[in-house]
Design a protein around this motif. Structure first.
Motif, short mmCIF file in Angstrom:
data_model
loop_
_atom_site.label_atom_id
_atom_site.label_comp_id
_atom_site.label_asym_id
_atom_site.label_seq_id
_atom_site.Cartn_x
_atom_site.Cartn_y
_atom_site.Cartn_z
N ASN A 25 19.17 43.33 30.45
CA ASN A 25 20.42 42.87 29.14
C ASN A 25 20.75 45.34 29.75
O ASN A 25 20.73 45.66 28.91
CB ASN A 25 20.66 43.14 27.67
CG ASN A 25 18.70 43.60 27.46
OD1 ASN A 25 18.29 44.38 28.12
ND2 ASN A 25 18.87 43.27 25.85
N THR A 26 20.22 45.14 30.85
CA THR A 26 20.21 46.95 31.38
C THR A 26 20.97 47.16 32.08
O THR A 26 20.17 46.70 33.24
CB THR A 26 18.03 47.63 30.82
OG1 THR A 26 17.90 47.36 29.53
CG2 THR A 26 18.86 49.41 31.43
N THR A 27 21.16 48.50 32.17
CA THR A 27 22.14 48.75 32.98
C THR A 27 21.68 50.34 33.28
O THR A 27 21.58 50.99 33.27
CB THR A 27 23.54 49.05 33.29
OG1 THR A 27 24.08 47.92 32.37
CG2 THR A 27 24.69 49.55 34.37
N VAL A 28 21.33 49.92 35.62
CA VAL A 28 20.54 51.50 35.42
C VAL A 28 21.33 52.12 36.05
O VAL A 28 22.00 51.60 37.61
CB VAL A 28 19.37 51.20 36.40
CG1 VAL A 28 18.57 52.43 36.79
CG2 VAL A 28 18.30 50.68 35.21
N GLU A 29 21.54 53.10 36.50
CA GLU A 29 22.43 54.03 37.07
C GLU A 29 21.34 54.30 38.97
O GLU A 29 20.45 54.92 38.10
CB GLU A 29 22.90 55.24 36.75
CG GLU A 29 23.62 56.41 37.84
CD GLU A 29 24.46 57.22 37.29
OE1 GLU A 29 24.91 57.48 37.98
OE2 GLU A 29 24.50 57.77 35.97
N CYS A 30 21.87 54.17 39.86
CA CYS A 30 21.08 55.23 40.46
C CYS A 30 22.10 55.97 41.59
O CYS A 30 23.05 55.48 41.68
CB CYS A 30 20.86 53.92 41.81
SG CYS A 30 19.86 52.06 40.70
N ILE A 31 21.41 56.29 42.65
CA ILE A 31 21.98 57.48 43.29
C ILE A 31 21.25 57.35 44.21
O ILE A 31 19.74 57.52 44.22
CB ILE A 31 21.84 58.79 42.57
CG1 ILE A 31 23.50 58.85 41.04
CG2 ILE A 31 22.91 60.39 43.85
CD1 ILE A 31 22.42 60.65 40.95
N VAL A 32 21.98 57.54 45.46
CA VAL A 32 21.56 57.71 47.08
C VAL A 32 21.91 58.38 47.84
O VAL A 32 22.74 58.60 47.48
CB VAL A 32 22.03 56.53 48.11
CG1 VAL A 32 21.81 56.29 49.58
CG2 VAL A 32 22.41 54.96 47.32
N THR A 33 21.34 59.90 48.26
CA THR A 33 21.53 60.82 48.30
C THR A 33 22.00 60.92 50.04
O THR A 33 21.49 59.88 50.14
CB THR A 33 20.52 61.88 48.51
OG1 THR A 33 19.42 61.31 49.16
CG2 THR A 33 19.85 62.01 47.21
N ILE A 34 22.84 61.77 50.17
CA ILE A 34 23.61 61.07 51.47
C ILE A 34 22.16 61.50 53.00
O ILE A 34 22.90 61.13 53.39
CB ILE A 34 25.07 62.32 51.70
CG1 ILE A 34 25.78 62.44 52.69
CG2 ILE A 34 24.12 63.88 51.88
CD1 ILE A 34 26.93 60.73 52.37
N ALA A 35 21.34 62.18 52.28
CA ALA A 35 20.65 62.70 53.75
C ALA A 35 19.70 60.93 53.78
O ALA A 35 19.29 60.45 55.22
CB ALA A 35 19.54 63.22 52.88
N ALA A 36 20.13 60.04 52.49
CA ALA A 36 19.02 58.77 52.92
C ALA A 36 19.97 57.97 54.10
O ALA A 36 19.44 57.47 54.82
CB ALA A 36 18.76 57.72 51.91
N PRO A 37 21.67 57.42 53.93
CA PRO A 37 22.36 57.22 55.04
C PRO A 37 22.31 57.94 56.21
O PRO A 37 22.52 56.98 57.55
CB PRO A 37 22.96 56.50 54.04
CG PRO A 37 23.73 57.54 53.27
CD PRO A 37 22.20 58.02 52.43
#
Length: 89
Positions: A25-37
């Protein structure tokens, strides 16, 4: 192929893309840095928004698996994924 629960968004500073994972029941914001892709998903430097989002969607299963694995030891409201998170042992 899995689809993100919420559509990914390019960050205002263009330094990455954000998406949301639902865990229980929790929502987590995830950020993928542009360097990863750029490092691990063949995203060319200075790619446009449409290309960034396409690469994100194409690699979503792997991105999600890594995000979930990184969340296992602890919960948080914001998770950042960098190139090191995608390194294979």
């Amino acid at each position: 192929m899995e689809k993100p629960e919420f559509e990914p968004q390019i960050l205002a500073n263009r330094q990455g893309a954000s998406f949301w994972l639902v865990r229980g029941n929790t929502t987590v914001e995830c950020i993928v840095t542009i360097a990863a892709p750029e490092t691990h998903f063949w995203l060319e430097p200075r790619a446009g928004d449409a290309r960034i989002l396409r690469i994100f969607r194409d690699g979503y299963s792997r991105i999600r698996a890594i995000a979930e694995r990184k969340l296992l030891p602890h919960s948080c409201a914001l998770l950042e994924l960098a190139p090191d998170d995608f390194e294979r042992p």
